[in-house]
Write a protein that holds these residues in place. Structure first.
Motif, PDB file in Angstrom:
ATOM      1  N   SER A  40       9.979   6.963  -8.602  1.00  0.00           N
ATOM      2  CA  SER A  40       8.538   7.212  -8.716  1.00  0.00           C
ATOM      3  C   SER A  40       8.213   8.379  -9.651  1.00  0.00           C
ATOM      4  O   SER A  40       7.085   8.487 -10.114  1.00  0.00           O
ATOM      5  N   ALA A  52      -3.280  -4.728  -2.069  1.00  0.00           N
ATOM      6  CA  ALA A  52      -2.689  -3.398  -1.858  1.00  0.00           C
ATOM      7  C   ALA A  52      -3.076  -2.460  -2.990  1.00  0.00           C
ATOM      8  O   ALA A  52      -3.481  -1.318  -2.745  1.00  0.00           O
ATOM      9  N   VAL A  86       5.220  -0.842  -9.427  1.00  0.00           N
ATOM     10  CA  VAL A  86       4.170   0.102  -9.788  1.00  0.00           C
ATOM     11  C   VAL A  86       4.677   1.059 -10.863  1.00  0.00           C
ATOM     12  O   VAL A  86       4.000   1.294 -11.874  1.00  0.00           O
ATOM     13  N   ILE A 116       7.631  -0.302  -5.279  1.00  0.00           N
ATOM     14  CA  ILE A 116       7.664   0.967  -6.014  1.00  0.00           C
ATOM     15  C   ILE A 116       8.141   0.747  -7.446  1.00  0.00           C
ATOM     16  O   ILE A 116       7.598   1.311  -8.397  1.00  0.00           O
ATOM     17  N   ILE A 122       0.838  -1.209   0.000  1.00  0.00           N
ATOM     18  CA  ILE A 122       0.000   0.000   0.000  1.00  0.00           C
ATOM     19  C   ILE A 122       0.869   1.254   0.000  1.00  0.00           C
ATOM     20  O   ILE A 122       0.598   2.213  -0.722  1.00  0.00           O
ATOM     21  N   THR A 169      -5.740   0.776  -2.660  1.00  0.00           N
ATOM     22  CA  THR A 169      -5.267   2.141  -2.914  1.00  0.00           C
ATOM     23  C   THR A 169      -5.982   2.748  -4.105  1.00  0.00           C
ATOM     24  O   THR A 169      -6.228   3.957  -4.135  1.00  0.00           O
ATOM     25  N   ALA A 191       3.874   1.469  -1.257  1.00  0.00           N
ATOM     26  CA  ALA A 191       4.495   1.562  -2.581  1.00  0.00           C
ATOM     27  C   ALA A 191       3.521   2.151  -3.591  1.00  0.00           C
ATOM     28  O   ALA A 191       3.883   3.054  -4.367  1.00  0.00           O
ATOM     29  N   VAL A 192       2.279   1.686  -3.583  1.00  0.00           N
ATOM     30  CA  VAL A 192       1.298   2.203  -4.537  1.00  0.00           C
ATOM     31  C   VAL A 192       0.999   3.664  -4.236  1.00  0.00           C
ATOM     32  O   VAL A 192       0.997   4.513  -5.140  1.00  0.00           O
ATOM     33  N   ALA A 193       0.775   3.979  -2.965  1.00  0.00           N
ATOM     34  CA  ALA A 193       0.432   5.360  -2.604  1.00  0.00           C
ATOM     35  C   ALA A 193       1.562   6.305  -2.984  1.00  0.00           C
ATOM     36  O   ALA A 193       1.327   7.384  -3.544  1.00  0.00           O
ATOM     37  N   MET A 194       2.807   5.915  -2.703  1.00  0.00           N
ATOM     38  CA  MET A 194       3.952   6.786  -3.014  1.00  0.00           C
ATOM     39  C   MET A 194       4.104   7.001  -4.521  1.00  0.00           C
ATOM     40  O   MET A 194       4.517   8.072  -4.959  1.00  0.00           O
ATOM     41  N   THR A 195       3.816   5.980  -5.302  1.00  0.00           N
ATOM     42  CA  THR A 195       3.970   6.123  -6.741  1.00  0.00           C
ATOM     43  C   THR A 195       2.783   6.847  -7.360  1.00  0.00           C
ATOM     44  O   THR A 195       2.945   7.611  -8.316  1.00  0.00           O
TER      45      THR A 195
END
Lengths: 208, 208, 208, 208
Positions: free
Chosen positions: D103, B25, D26, D23, A23, B29, A25-29
């Motif tokens: 990212s 995940a 994604v 990361i 989560i 997100t 990783a997805v949010a940051m990207t």
């Protein structure tokens, strides 16, 4: 019977950590996914594109701040998970609530980037950070009381963990209040403070 | 020869868990990715933005409900995986079907959030939850019959797992039926029920 | 010196598997991200929404097919990784090429869903599947020659792995050729075939 | 007290690797999310669609280049993590900075793909690569000085790691300078060079 279902679910720190990493990783990207480049029609030459990119600077600062914030909280959650000997159903749900706060961060950031001069957007952004900190605080308190911490976690470490969260939240709140002088003052304060904590960490009062 | 290919593929619970965590995940997100902020043109001041954000409340409740639901099913799947001694090709495919149902959850949620007063949208949403539960039920039944469970899984635990799924599905179905009185009644029922199960879990009949 | 850099990088099957699971998870979930619900303006009542959702059926079939396909190749890659004793720089790059083919699958699917009656879209989709199979074939061949397989991989298993890929690709090619009779014939053939292989697997000729 | 907080957080290479894989996964998949197919209205027949897809070729090359670049840096970071005996708070933050550069890669790629004839877009793209390399260089230097490397990392390996990064960055800079002759020359140089390094690696000077 009450203990029975707890044995069935929960318990695995590893999968909780895996879901959390996913989560985060997805949010940051996804943060950067919203960085839309300049609109094609408005660009007629190199100079136009250069100016359009420079005009994105405040937007990029907002995204950088969110990346920093998520990085800080990723570290904070990791620190907690490292100290848990095991999990249970309730602790898992506290961390799912934490992950919910993580997953709405891209929304708060988008809101702030688009309405960067609106105080309401900054307050909403700060509320998101407050939620992250509050849930993390609850998580530690609960784990301590439910005796889910490892044996080597002394009372000193335990208090330090809580102090870190409250100290950091006090500073985020202070930063949010600076929006009285304009949102850019708030943002600059939070970014500079986050950078200082990261760079001089752990000599300084730690930031969560 | 029949057993032969089974040895080649399947078998690893770890990678199935890793793929599951990844899909959960991303799905969790992405839910929030669809939360579009208010349109820039309609906002002329702080008050406008505040009202626009408040007007998003029902939408946010729909997303919160989906996050809760995915959290509940993540826990449910984890509970099952923890009790499998190994996997085989067919069990892997049952869980891929489960992951398909997970991956369409953002679509169902978007549909419900946009058509929150339409019964059809609520039924479609509920059908997605039913699919999640049904596949999870099939997974446990199959694993039990194919002797893929760990040795320490008693008949009691096994029945409890199945009861949890059917019990929870009965309640989801009841909640969906409440759409007779309006979609908000349904949604409120499901959210309150999910919260209660999480908070007083495991004292209550558990929800899957 | 030639061997030297190889020691520095590559080598870890675990992280390759983790990256693969991540890319598969994102690709499988993004498939459904493109499923846009009916446009708000065209919907005036429950009946409209029900018809609009039914009209999405072919689109949903295209997505289901892609999910199945990705599931099949996820299994296939997992089977290979399970049989590698270690990796090297070149094998890692072969799998990165495989992951590239995975990551363009959402694009191919979107293309097919939007141009579902165009032969060109079906051919492009099939080319993507061909690329997936070809790279996986190259991966196995290379690993066998470079002696990266585990010791317990007999010549029999090794041939079976290659037969599975070529057999499945022959069937995909056959399916693609059926577009002569219309794209829906092709798609139906592929979906039914995939389902049969999954359901009666491993009694049937396995599909990769 | 200074050492105290360091014990609380940081330290786990495993979770850093997990976040990084997430990361990268994604970012690599999102690259292709921006590949929009041809607009429906402009397509009247098979020939139109075929031409529209062929016209996407330069765009696809830009995405392929980014996928290659991310693959190269994923390998590079993995090589470093494999040689760290442990992490600390500061090293974790250096890698979070690296992940930030990862990212924003989808953004740089989208910019380049849309403004493929603009020198400004190519310079921005190259700046992203420079940032990736610079942070990775800092990471290795810091780990070496802070004695976080494993004992078996000889001075020779250590110098080789740094040479790889500086060598590769010199070539990326050369490639970027070729934009004097047009952006396609630059892109072709980088893609060909990356391919050569991957294919003849490790016989050649390695590229990071």
């Amino acid at each position: 019977m009450a203990m029975f279902y707890n044995q069935i679910t929960g318990g695995s720190i590893e999968r909780l950590a895996a879901l959390s990493d996913g989560i985060f990783a997805v949010a940051m990207t996804l943060l950067v996914l919203d960085l839309h480049g300049p609109v094609r029609e408005a660009i007629h030459g190199e100079a136009d594109l250069r100016h359009a990119l420079l005009a994105m600077a405040p937007q990029i600062v907002a995204y950088l701040m969110s990346f920093l914030t998520l990085g800080i909280f990723w570290n904070g959650q990791q620190a907690q998970l490292n100290h848990f000997s095991r999990s249970n159903q309730r602790l898992t749900w506290i961390h799912l609530a934490f992950l919910f706060a993580v997953s709405i961060m891209p929304f708060s950031t988008r809101l702030l980037a688009e309405y960067i001069l609106f105080r309401t957007a900054l307050i909403a952004y700060w509320a998101n950070i407050l939620l992250l900190g509050a849930v993390l605080f609850v998580s530690w308190r609960y784990a301590r009381r439910a005796r889910l911490l490892k044996d080597d976690v002394s009372r000193e470490i335990s208090c330090a963990m809580e102090r870190r969260i409250t100290g950091a939240q006090a500073l985020y709140a202070l930063g949010a209040m600076f929006c009285y002088f304009g949102n850019y003052v708030s943002i600059a304060f939070i970014v500079v403070w986050a950078y200082m904590c990261i760079a001089w960490y752990p000599q300084l009062v730690p930031l969560e």
